[in-house]
Design an enzyme around this catalytic site. Structure first.
Site, PDB file in Angstrom:
ATOM      1  N   GLY A  97      -2.056  -9.677   8.890  1.00  0.00           N
ATOM      2  CA  GLY A  97      -1.615 -11.026   9.240  1.00  0.00           C
ATOM      3  C   GLY A  97      -1.398 -11.882   8.012  1.00  0.00           C
TER       4      GLY A  97
ATOM      5  CD  GLU B 284     -10.104  -6.876  -2.021  1.00  0.00           C
ATOM      6  OE1 GLU B 284     -10.864  -6.947  -2.989  1.00  0.00           O
ATOM      7  OE2 GLU B 284     -10.255  -6.032  -1.113  1.00  0.00           O
TER       8      GLU B 284
ATOM      9  CE  LYS C 281       0.607  -1.579   4.240  1.00  0.00           C
ATOM     10  NZ  LYS C 281       0.097  -2.271   5.380  1.00  0.00           N
TER      11      LYS C 281
ATOM     12  N   GLY D 289       2.869 -10.539  13.352  1.00  0.00           N
ATOM     13  CA  GLY D 289       3.003 -10.227  11.918  1.00  0.00           C
ATOM     14  C   GLY D 289       1.991  -9.200  11.448  1.00  0.00           C
TER      15      GLY D 289
ATOM     16  CE  LYS E  99      -3.656  -0.858   5.389  1.00  0.00           C
ATOM     17  NZ  LYS E  99      -3.569  -1.311   6.780  1.00  0.00           N
TER      18      LYS E  99
END
Ligand code: NAP
Ligand code: HSE
Length: 328
Positions: free
Chosen positions: A302, A128, A104, A186, A204
């Site tokens: 994650g 996505e 992103k 993570g 985002k």
């Protein structure tokens, strides 16, 4: 059986997730696509690092080995930061590879140019996983657009921030310790500064803005705050009043077509749709002319949620381009 050859750029949390899913779901993917998926190369920064064994797959630190391999059909990109990712993907598009990215930081700035470039070269580009991890927000907004008009999108877009706020409230864990847990799981970026400063949610939001409104506001005009100033005392005080902190990113278009955004922690009450969104979950409320309000929620970060969004893009892209992909 025909094969589809792919390369992974990055083999950290997300890259490893893609590798695992493509292997764990090999038979299902074969049935669905009629093809065998071969992961031919993985690009990393440090070849000497100890990592999951990948028999039959070349680990390289040289992007040219991938870009010059004309057998490759797809590139999954899960490296970090704007560059060299943008250059690598521009070059990959030029070579005719289809792209799936989770990056992103790169996509918020260069997404519109990459999408144009991909269209020009007749290749597909899936993104996505750049926004809200495993929540299919890009697909959903894209599918609404031909008929409906999106007016506003708001929600929790950073899993790490929401996880930290939840741990502080539910378990009384201090900020730093909660951040450490998010890193261990993570969820956080390698450098978590952008997670907790609000910059990650901002990026985002800009990706959603470009998709929903066809433009982004001037980045400097969007106030961006993070959860780094919210203390455990603030969280406890809010709880006493039955309020919760949520880190909310908000973008809307006015009647004149101007786009306005904001990002930061807000206090919300029990009736608010984001009140019950805890842990690493993200939630996004999309307001449109015809549909009214739609809320999507689910894991925002994650290994498996993110990688499954990327593999989802990949499978959708295979379905769309059966004729150009298959190499026997
Ligand atoms: P990570 O665990 O830090 O892994 C990054 C991987 O990229 C590592 O394998 C690293 O190589 C490789 N890499 C980094 N810079 C490189 C370069 N210049 N050239 C070649 N390889 C390079 O990161 P991650 O969590 O998997 O995230 C990957 C991307 O997905 C990021 O853009 C992130 O923002 C995005 N994302 C992450 C999540 C998440 O939940 N983690 C969710 C959505 C999106 P080495 O292994 O050799 O260091
Ligand atoms: N660090 C990001 C987050 C990963 O916590 O939301 C998902 O983009």
């Amino acid at each position: 059986m025909p094969s589809i050859k792919v390369a992974l750029l990055g083999f950290g949390t997300v890259g490893e997730g893609i590798y695992r899913i493509l292997n764990e779901r090999k038979e299902e993917i074969k049935r669905e696509t009629g093809c065998v998926i071969e992961i031919v190369s993985i690009l990393v920064r440090d070849k000497a690092k100890k990592r999951l064994a990948t028999p039959g797959t070349k680990i390289t630190d040289d992007i040219q080995e991938i870009l010059s391999n004309q057998e490759i059909d797809f590139v999954f990109e899960a490296i970090v930061g704007e560059e060299p990712a943008y250059t690598y993907l521009s070059d990959a598009i030029e070579k005719g590879f289809h792209i799936v990215t989770a990056n992103k930081t790169m996509f918020a700035k260069h997404g519109p140019a990459l999408l144009k470039h991909a269209e020009f070269r007749g290749v597909q580009l899936g993104y996505e996983a750049t926004t809200a991890g495993g929540v299919p927000i890009i697909r959903t907004v894209a599918s609404l657009l031909p008929v409906d008009r999106v007016r506003r999108i708001r929600g929790v877009l950073n899993g790490t921030s929401n996880f930290i706020l939840t741990k502080m409230r539910e378990e009384g864990i201090p900020f730093k310790a909660a951040l450490h847990k998010a890193q261990m799981l993570g969820y956080a970026e390698a450098d978590p500064t952008d997670d907790i400063s609000g910059k990650d949610a901002f990026r985002k939001l800009m990706i959603l803005s470009a998709l929903a409104f066809g433009s982004q506001p001037n980045w400097q005009d969007v106030p961006v705050g993070g959860i780094d100033r919210v203390t455990i005392e603030d969280v406890a005080d809010a709880s006493k009043s039955k309020l919760r902190y949520r880190h909310v990113a908000d973008i809307s278009v006015d009647e004149k077509g101007a786009v306005h955004g904001s990002v930061g922690p807000v206090l919300i009450g029990i009736d608010h749709p984001l009140y019950g969104i805890d842990g690493v979950n993200n939630a996004i409320i999309v307001e449109t002319d015809y549909l009214g309000a739609l809320t999507l929620a689910g894991p925002g970060a994650g290994m498996y949620p993110t990688a499954s969004a990327m593999v989802g893009d990949f499978l959708q892209m295979i379905r769309k381009s059966e004729k150009v992909l298959v190499t026997i």
